[in-house]
Motif scaffolding. Structure first.
Motif, PDB file in Angstrom:
ATOM      1  N   TYR A 153      15.072 -10.984 -13.219  1.00  0.00           N
ATOM      2  CA  TYR A 153      14.546 -12.170 -13.888  1.00  0.00           C
ATOM      3  C   TYR A 153      15.601 -13.110 -13.338  1.00  0.00           C
ATOM      4  CZ  TYR A 153      12.409  -9.043 -17.287  1.00  0.00           C
ATOM      5  OH  TYR A 153      11.828  -8.072 -17.875  1.00  0.00           O
ATOM      6  N   ASP A 154      14.902 -14.494 -13.178  1.00  0.00           N
ATOM      7  CA  ASP A 154      15.692 -15.527 -12.471  1.00  0.00           C
ATOM      8  C   ASP A 154      16.875 -15.867 -13.391  1.00  0.00           C
ATOM      9  OD1 ASP A 154      15.891 -17.819 -10.581  1.00  0.00           O
ATOM     10  OD2 ASP A 154      15.266 -19.145 -12.751  1.00  0.00           O
ATOM     11  N   ALA A 155      16.714 -16.038 -14.546  1.00  0.00           N
ATOM     12  CA  ALA A 155      17.742 -16.770 -15.653  1.00  0.00           C
ATOM     13  C   ALA A 155      17.412 -16.438 -16.962  1.00  0.00           C
ATOM     14  CB  ALA A 155      17.431 -18.165 -15.147  1.00  0.00           C
ATOM     15  N   GLY A 156      17.268 -17.328 -17.987  1.00  0.00           N
ATOM     16  CA  GLY A 156      17.252 -17.144 -19.268  1.00  0.00           C
ATOM     17  C   GLY A 156      15.668 -16.699 -19.467  1.00  0.00           C
ATOM     18  N   ASP A 157      14.952 -17.109 -18.262  1.00  0.00           N
ATOM     19  CA  ASP A 157      13.333 -16.824 -18.253  1.00  0.00           C
ATOM     20  C   ASP A 157      13.152 -15.580 -17.624  1.00  0.00           C
ATOM     21  OD1 ASP A 157      13.936 -18.079 -16.088  1.00  0.00           O
ATOM     22  OD2 ASP A 157      11.900 -18.566 -15.680  1.00  0.00           O
ATOM     23  N   TYR A 158      11.771 -14.932 -17.589  1.00  0.00           N
ATOM     24  CA  TYR A 158      11.625 -14.094 -17.138  1.00  0.00           C
ATOM     25  C   TYR A 158      10.389 -13.972 -16.216  1.00  0.00           C
ATOM     26  CZ  TYR A 158      12.944 -11.808 -21.601  1.00  0.00           C
ATOM     27  OH  TYR A 158      13.995 -11.149 -22.659  1.00  0.00           O
ATOM     28  N   THR A 310       5.840 -23.014 -15.244  1.00  0.00           N
ATOM     29  CA  THR A 310       7.138 -22.428 -15.099  1.00  0.00           C
ATOM     30  C   THR A 310       8.055 -23.055 -13.961  1.00  0.00           C
ATOM     31  OG1 THR A 310       6.166 -20.834 -13.844  1.00  0.00           O
ATOM     32  CG2 THR A 310       6.413 -20.276 -15.895  1.00  0.00           C
ATOM     33  N   GLY A 311       9.123 -22.634 -13.931  1.00  0.00           N
ATOM     34  CA  GLY A 311      10.084 -23.121 -12.869  1.00  0.00           C
ATOM     35  C   GLY A 311       9.607 -23.653 -11.549  1.00  0.00           C
ATOM     36  N   GLU A 312       9.882 -24.693 -11.128  1.00  0.00           N
ATOM     37  CA  GLU A 312       9.121 -25.024  -9.576  1.00  0.00           C
ATOM     38  C   GLU A 312      10.102 -24.746  -8.326  1.00  0.00           C
ATOM     39  OE1 GLU A 312       5.963 -28.213  -9.214  1.00  0.00           O
ATOM     40  OE2 GLU A 312       8.111 -29.287  -9.268  1.00  0.00           O
ATOM     41  N   TYR A 313      11.261 -24.946  -8.703  1.00  0.00           N
ATOM     42  CA  TYR A 313      12.197 -24.961  -7.405  1.00  0.00           C
ATOM     43  C   TYR A 313      11.297 -25.552  -6.062  1.00  0.00           C
ATOM     44  CZ  TYR A 313      15.337 -21.930  -9.857  1.00  0.00           C
ATOM     45  OH  TYR A 313      16.033 -21.320 -10.953  1.00  0.00           O
ATOM     46  N   GLY A 314      11.147 -26.754  -6.588  1.00  0.00           N
ATOM     47  CA  GLY A 314      10.276 -27.446  -5.477  1.00  0.00           C
ATOM     48  C   GLY A 314      11.202 -28.121  -4.360  1.00  0.00           C
ATOM     49  N   SER A 521      19.622 -25.217 -25.562  1.00  0.00           N
ATOM     50  CA  SER A 521      20.054 -25.932 -24.532  1.00  0.00           C
ATOM     51  C   SER A 521      19.772 -25.400 -23.231  1.00  0.00           C
ATOM     52  CB  SER A 521      21.508 -26.721 -24.573  1.00  0.00           C
ATOM     53  OG  SER A 521      21.703 -27.630 -23.408  1.00  0.00           O
ATOM     54  N   TYR A 522      18.590 -25.456 -22.477  1.00  0.00           N
ATOM     55  CA  TYR A 522      18.341 -24.894 -21.209  1.00  0.00           C
ATOM     56  C   TYR A 522      19.039 -25.852 -20.126  1.00  0.00           C
ATOM     57  CZ  TYR A 522      14.051 -27.392 -22.187  1.00  0.00           C
ATOM     58  OH  TYR A 522      12.863 -28.387 -22.275  1.00  0.00           O
ATOM     59  N   ALA A 523      19.095 -27.232 -20.278  1.00  0.00           N
ATOM     60  CA  ALA A 523      19.437 -27.813 -19.159  1.00  0.00           C
ATOM     61  C   ALA A 523      21.171 -27.743 -19.128  1.00  0.00           C
ATOM     62  CB  ALA A 523      19.253 -29.357 -19.661  1.00  0.00           C
ATOM     63  N   ASN A 530      21.491 -17.618  -9.312  1.00  0.00           N
ATOM     64  CA  ASN A 530      22.057 -18.240  -8.418  1.00  0.00           C
ATOM     65  C   ASN A 530      23.607 -18.942  -8.767  1.00  0.00           C
ATOM     66  OD1 ASN A 530      20.231 -20.080  -9.846  1.00  0.00           O
ATOM     67  ND2 ASN A 530      21.005 -21.780  -8.552  1.00  0.00           N
ATOM     68  N   TRP A 531      23.615 -19.040 -10.154  1.00  0.00           N
ATOM     69  CA  TRP A 531      25.021 -19.344 -10.719  1.00  0.00           C
ATOM     70  C   TRP A 531      25.798 -18.239 -10.677  1.00  0.00           C
ATOM     71  CZ3 TRP A 531      22.151 -22.186 -15.188  1.00  0.00           C
ATOM     72  CH2 TRP A 531      21.149 -23.316 -14.767  1.00  0.00           C
ATOM     73  N   ASN A 532      25.556 -17.162 -11.059  1.00  0.00           N
ATOM     74  CA  ASN A 532      26.360 -15.991 -11.281  1.00  0.00           C
ATOM     75  C   ASN A 532      26.743 -15.486  -9.847  1.00  0.00           C
ATOM     76  OD1 ASN A 532      26.216 -15.623 -14.019  1.00  0.00           O
ATOM     77  ND2 ASN A 532      27.107 -13.441 -13.499  1.00  0.00           N
TER      78      ASN A 532
HETATM   79  O1  G3I Z   1      15.766 -34.063  -6.245  1.00  0.00           O
HETATM   80  C1  G3I Z   1      16.237 -34.914  -7.093  1.00  0.00           C
HETATM   81  C2  G3I Z   1      17.357 -35.938  -6.501  1.00  0.00           C
HETATM   82  O2  G3I Z   1      16.462 -36.678  -5.268  1.00  0.00           O
HETATM   83  C3  G3I Z   1      18.001 -36.865  -7.229  1.00  0.00           C
HETATM   84  O3  G3I Z   1      18.873 -37.711  -6.733  1.00  0.00           O
HETATM   85  C4  G3I Z   1      18.621 -35.987  -8.232  1.00  0.00           C
HETATM   86  C5  G3I Z   1      19.293 -36.738  -9.577  1.00  0.00           C
HETATM   87  O4  G3I Z   1      19.553 -36.155 -10.581  1.00  0.00           O
HETATM   88  O5  G3I Z   1      17.679 -35.232  -9.044  1.00  0.00           O
HETATM   89  C6  G3I Z   1      17.018 -34.332  -8.258  1.00  0.00           C
HETATM   90  O6  G3I Z   1      16.253 -33.431  -8.788  1.00  0.00           O
HETATM   91  C7  G3I Z   1      16.906 -32.512  -9.528  1.00  0.00           C
HETATM   92  C8  G3I Z   1      16.342 -31.242  -9.147  1.00  0.00           C
HETATM   93  O7  G3I Z   1      16.797 -30.094  -9.904  1.00  0.00           O
HETATM   94  C9  G3I Z   1      16.969 -31.054  -7.668  1.00  0.00           C
HETATM   95  O8  G3I Z   1      18.492 -30.708  -7.874  1.00  0.00           O
HETATM   96  C10 G3I Z   1      16.515 -32.426 -10.999  1.00  0.00           C
HETATM   97  O9  G3I Z   1      17.066 -33.790 -11.488  1.00  0.00           O
HETATM   98  C11 G3I Z   1      16.890 -31.495 -11.934  1.00  0.00           C
HETATM   99  O10 G3I Z   1      16.300 -31.704 -13.278  1.00  0.00           O
HETATM  100  C12 G3I Z   1      16.309 -30.142 -11.222  1.00  0.00           C
HETATM  101  O11 G3I Z   1      16.952 -29.264 -12.175  1.00  0.00           O
HETATM  102  C13 G3I Z   1      16.427 -27.719 -11.909  1.00  0.00           C
HETATM  103  C14 G3I Z   1      15.722 -27.388 -12.995  1.00  0.00           C
HETATM  104  O12 G3I Z   1      15.429 -25.905 -12.834  1.00  0.00           O
HETATM  105  C15 G3I Z   1      14.499 -28.110 -13.474  1.00  0.00           C
HETATM  106  O13 G3I Z   1      13.713 -28.028 -12.391  1.00  0.00           O
HETATM  107  C16 G3I Z   1      17.727 -27.068 -11.420  1.00  0.00           C
HETATM  108  O14 G3I Z   1      18.025 -27.484 -10.221  1.00  0.00           O
HETATM  109  C17 G3I Z   1      17.130 -25.463 -11.479  1.00  0.00           C
HETATM  110  O15 G3I Z   1      18.624 -24.844 -11.219  1.00  0.00           O
HETATM  111  C18 G3I Z   1      16.622 -25.095 -12.654  1.00  0.00           C
HETATM  112  O16 G3I Z   1      16.070 -23.894 -12.306  1.00  0.00           O
HETATM  113  C19 G3I Z   1      15.503 -23.178 -13.655  1.00  0.00           C
HETATM  114  C20 G3I Z   1      14.207 -22.704 -12.961  1.00  0.00           C
HETATM  115  O17 G3I Z   1      13.371 -24.028 -12.867  1.00  0.00           O
HETATM  116  C21 G3I Z   1      13.413 -21.619 -14.166  1.00  0.00           C
HETATM  117  N1  G3I Z   1      14.359 -20.653 -14.506  1.00  0.00           N
HETATM  118  C22 G3I Z   1      15.436 -21.267 -15.125  1.00  0.00           C
HETATM  119  C23 G3I Z   1      16.266 -21.773 -14.136  1.00  0.00           C
HETATM  120  C24 G3I Z   1      17.864 -22.457 -14.637  1.00  0.00           C
HETATM  121  O18 G3I Z   1      17.756 -23.371 -15.536  1.00  0.00           O
END
Ligand code: G3I
Ligand code: 9MR
Length: 548
Positions: A153-158, A310-314, A521-523, A530-532
């Motif tokens: 599982y990626d994280a706190g989600d499944y 769900t999480g994008e990792y875009g 607080s998921y944020a 990837n943090w561990n």
């Molecule tokens: O790409 C922008 C960049 O241009 C800008 O300068 C910067 C300023 O804050 O933001 C950048 O975007 C950030 C993006 O990560 C890329 O680093 C977003 O603000 C930030 O909200 C985003 O956070 C990601 C978060 O998901 C929300 O999408 C985290 O890196 C990522 O670790 C986290 O991953 C989640 C999965 O989606 C779902 N599973 C749990 C996992 C951990 O919380």
């Protein structure tokens, strides 16, 4: 109070504590049991740390090398938590950080013999996964059923995401490549312990086998993720909704992260041909097929398709993924064409994260530099890592808190930024032995273990003031008071993207203090593979290199 790494230090390590500016600068380290004086010295000048708004002083007590249990005190401040000085001080931390991957395995019951009080039933077998409309092809139309079991599982989600799995799995494989003796001895008590593979490789294989199933055998492309449409509730894996699971859209980042990770795995698994006949060759072939797909589809960015939240990792910039995949394919296949494809002269080094993996290319090239073909420019290879480390060490030297962390480093998952900084500093130290790089790397681990503005030790189960309520579904739902151990919490940053879901207010808007130890607080307080992974790397590296 006085802030210090709450686990402690190896005897020869750089040792620093942070004191509030109001304290007397005459600092004492005392034996925690007897109160006997072990070290006395002066703190440095007071300075403001913009990230937390605190004015603090640093006390450098590196001269204390005697094994023991200590506290630090100074008039006008509460004493520090208790910490140790001893060889192997991070072995248990390292073991737990690796074991956390086992605790996050999908599709397997965790039995009491291996998981203790955190035993649980299996969830998400992923033996019948649907091809999503966004991933449909003529050979695998929408709704085609495929099997894609195992994985973490990626994280706190499944859910299971290829982009994030790549860097995480690679970091474990690199830890093994760099410190094979340490990891051959390390036993984590997983079902595979005692077979003829090191536990860290058994653990990595659990995810690599899943990753292999995420490749479309008909064209070499790789699906971005295996996911529900919506996040499961805060329940145990076997109590999850059972909503359909999908593989969703192929993408360039997924293909290249897959290629790089599989190429790395193919060379790491090569000596284990007897245990896993044909696996190494299969991995290299899979890596090359994914690379070819990415060459033909060089700019397919991933965005969640309609209905999937769900999480994008875009990630829409692929130069770093191309460079990393090319570097690993070059090292593992020996083909010079991959070195040329990397265009190494144009690739800089940066602190790795899921969206920026070019630093990983330099880690691998530097580690293998003595065994590369004549095509490799040896002078070029040491440069980017040393340049990055010099910049990080300069920030560390100038920092009021004595850490490289500052400004834009405070993002979602900031604690992993600290550890990935350490990981890069350790690469430079391994290359050129400059002591500053080892000391600055130590500061990153000190930071996550308590020498930070929140005073928390951010690893579950470790430290006197540890994180207790991570956003981690099993930790929330399992009826065990303590969270599952060995997980690194995401850490403070000013984003506060979960404010709408958290009833508990953030204590501060300042980046280094904007953190809540609450499972809402998921944020700031989620866990993630990837943090561990850099916690595994850095704790092992400091145990090994700090003892030399
Ligand atoms: O790409 C922008 C960049 O241009 C800008 O300068 C910067 C300023 O804050 O933001 C950048 O975007 C950030 C993006 O990560 C890329 O680093 C977003 O603000 C930030 O909200 C985003 O956070 C990601 C978060 O998901 C929300 O999408 C985290 O890196 C990522 O670790 C986290 O991953 C989640 C999965 O989606 C779902 N599973 C749990 C996992 C951990 O919380
Ligand atoms: O649990 C989810 C976590 O893994 C993600 O990192 C986070 C951001 O995408 O989302 C969490 O799920 C929350 C959702 O976004 C909003 N409603 C509450 C969900 C659980 O707290």
């Amino acid at each position: 109070e006085i802030r210090v790494n709450q686990l402690g230090f190896l005897p020869q390590a750089h040792k620093v504590a942070v004191l509030p500016a109001g304290a007397n600068g005459d600092v004492e380290v005392i034996d925690a049991a007897s109160g006997a004086l072990a070290w006395r010295g002066r703190a440095g000048p007071a300075a403001m740390w913009k990230e937390s708004g605190e004015t603090v002083m640093l006390a450098d007590f590196s001269a204390l090398t005697r094994t023991g249990e200590y506290r630090i005190r100074a008039a006008g401040a509460a004493p520090s938590e208790r910490f140790s000085v001893r060889a192997g001080v991070y072995v248990e931390l390292n073991r737990a950080a690796l074991k956390a991957f086992y605790f996050n395995r999908s599709g397997i019951a965790l039995d009491a013999a291996h998981a203790g009080v955190h035993a649980r039933a299996a969830g998400h077998p992923d033996t019948r996964v649907l091809v999503h409309a966004s991933a449909a092809s003529s050979v695998r139309p929408e709704g085609t059923v495929i099997a894609s079991p195992k994985g973490w599982y990626d994280a706190g989600d499944y859910n299971k995401y290829i982009v994030n799995s790549g860097i995480s799995t690679y970091t474990l494989l690199a830890a093994f490549e760099h410190f094979p003796g340490y990891f051959t001895r390390l036993r984590t008590g997983i079902p595979e312990s005692g077979n003829t593979l090191p536990d860290i490789l058994d653990e990595a294989l659990w995810n690599l086998e899943w990753m292999l199933s995420m490749q479309d055998p008909y064209d070499g492309g790789v699906y971005n993720k295996l996911t529900n449409q919506n996040f499961d509730g805060m329940v145990m894996p076997d109590k999850a909704s059972g909503a359909p699971r999908y593989v969703v859209q192929k993408g360039t980042a997924a293909a290249l992260d897959f290629a790089a990770t599989m190429a790395t795995a193919s060379r790491v698994m090569q000596p284990y041909e007897q245990q896993r006949p044909g696996l190494s060759a299969r991995m290299l072939a899979a890596a090359e097929a994914a690379w070819e797909w990415a060459r033909a589809n060089p700019a397919v960015a991933f965005r969640n398709p309609p209905g999937v939240v769900t999480g994008e990792y875009g990630d829409a910039s692929f130069d770093d993924e191309f460079a990393w995949a090319a570097a690993e394919l070059y090292i593992s296949s020996g083909k010079d064409s991959y070195y040329a494809a990397m265009k190494p002269a144009a690739v800089t080094a940066s602190v790795p994260e899921w969206a920026d993996v070019r630093g990983l290319a330099w880690i691998s090239l530097a580690h293998h530099r003595k065994h590369l073909s004549a095509a490799a420019d040896q002078r070029l290879i040491a440069g980017p890592i040393d340049g990055l480390a010099a910049a990080l060490a300069a920030k560390w030297r100038a920092s009021a808190y004595g850490v490289p962390m500052q400004g834009g480093d405070f993002v979602w998952g900031s604690n992993a930024v600290a550890l990935n900084q350490s990981m890069m500093l350790l690469q430079a130290y391994r290359l050129n032995g400059k002591r500053d790089y080892l000391d600055a790397a130590q500061a990153g681990l000190d930071y996550v273990l308590g020498r930070n503005a929140t005073a928390y030790s951010f690893v579950t189960g470790f430290g006197a003031r540890q994180v207790l309520h991570p956003h981690h579904r099993p930790s929330v739902a399992d009826q065990v008071a303590a969270p599952v151990p060995g997980f690194l919490a995401g850490g403070p940053h000013a984003g506060q993207q979960d404010k709408g879901d958290c009833k508990v207010p953030y204590p501060s808007a300042l980046p280094a203090l904007s953190y809540i130890d609450d499972d809402c607080s998921y944020a700031s307080n989620e866990v993630a593979i990837n943090w561990n992974a850099p916690l595994v790397y850095v704790s092992a590296a400091l145990d090994v290199l700090g003892d030399a």
